[in-house]
Design a protein around this motif. Structure first.
Motif, PDB file in Angstrom:
ATOM      1  N   GLY A 162       0.802  -1.220   0.000  1.00 28.15           N
ATOM      2  CA  GLY A 162       0.000   0.000   0.000  1.00 28.15           C
ATOM      3  C   GLY A 162       0.832   1.266   0.000  1.00 28.15           C
ATOM      4  N   ALA A 163       0.132   2.392   0.120  1.00 29.02           N
ATOM      5  CA  ALA A 163       0.758   3.709  -0.017  1.00 29.02           C
ATOM      6  C   ALA A 163       1.828   3.987   1.042  1.00 29.02           C
ATOM      7  CB  ALA A 163      -0.319   4.795   0.029  1.00 29.02           C
ATOM      8  N   PHE A 164       1.583   3.587   2.268  1.00 26.60           N
ATOM      9  CA  PHE A 164       2.514   3.882   3.359  1.00 26.60           C
ATOM     10  C   PHE A 164       3.406   2.689   3.656  1.00 26.60           C
ATOM     11  CE2 PHE A 164      -1.343   6.462   4.272  1.00 26.60           C
ATOM     12  CZ  PHE A 164      -0.781   7.693   3.954  1.00 26.60           C
ATOM     13  N   SER A 165       4.159   2.284   2.644  1.00 31.01           N
ATOM     14  CA  SER A 165       5.051   1.130   2.810  1.00 31.01           C
ATOM     15  C   SER A 165       6.404   1.435   2.206  1.00 31.01           C
ATOM     16  CB  SER A 165       4.453  -0.110   2.121  1.00 31.01           C
ATOM     17  OG  SER A 165       4.399   0.076   0.724  1.00 31.01           O
ATOM     18  N   ILE A 166       7.396   0.694   2.660  1.00 31.76           N
ATOM     19  CA  ILE A 166       8.730   0.804   2.048  1.00 31.76           C
ATOM     20  C   ILE A 166       8.663   0.298   0.616  1.00 31.76           C
ATOM     21  CG2 ILE A 166      11.119  -0.008   2.176  1.00 31.76           C
ATOM     22  CD1 ILE A 166      10.791  -0.051   5.231  1.00 31.76           C
ATOM     23  N   ASP A 167       7.836  -0.715   0.375  1.00 32.61           N
ATOM     24  CA  ASP A 167       7.650  -1.229  -0.995  1.00 32.61           C
ATOM     25  C   ASP A 167       7.282  -0.097  -1.945  1.00 32.61           C
ATOM     26  OD1 ASP A 167       8.179  -3.816  -0.142  1.00 32.61           O
ATOM     27  OD2 ASP A 167       6.064  -4.387  -0.040  1.00 32.61           O
TER      28      ASP A 167
END
Length: 139
Positions: free
Chosen positions: A131-136
């Protein structure tokens, strides 16, 4: 499969909620397999008849800690979801399905609610990513 595929994700900010649930539950359960080995770790695996419980307890615990942490921070979310899905499938098969014979469908459904929630949320993360708030997302 490339690193880009494993770190791809959508832009949905609410995926963070699913990551928090899955990450915290698995991280804490993994730690408890070491803190309370007789009840939650190797002792539990021995009680339900799993092979090599002295190996399996710590192995599952370490897997839950590592994958739970990765999901919590949103790093390699899709990759980390795979072992957790496997753990939940084995847990349902070995501990919840036998309840059908002992207590019937309602007892089994009641006792397996957390297992199903963790399984389905982990599948969601495998499909959608961190999702948006990830390191990915930053990668």
């Amino acid at each position: 499969m490339s690193l880009r595929k494993w770190t791809s994700t959508d832009k949905t900010p609410t995926t963070l909620l699913i990551r928090l649930v899955v990450g915290v539950v698995f991280l804490s359960e993994g730690i408890q397999k070491f803190l309370f080995a007789a009840a939650q770790g190797s002792g539990r695996f021995e009680k339900i008849g799993m092979p090599s419980p002295e190996f399996l307890g710590p192995f599952v615990g370490i897997t839950e800690i590592i994958c739970g942490f990765l999901i919590l921070i949103g790093l390699l979310t899709r990759f980390a979801a795979i072992p957790l899905i496997s753990i939940m499938l084995v847990a349902i098969y070995t501990t919840k399905l036998p309840m059908l014979n002992d207590g019937g469908i309602w007892k089994m459904l009641h006792e397996s609610r957390t297992d199903w929630a963790m399984l389905l949320c982990s599948i969601f993360l495998l499909i959608r990513g961190g999702g948006a708030f990830s390191i990915d997302k930053k990668l």
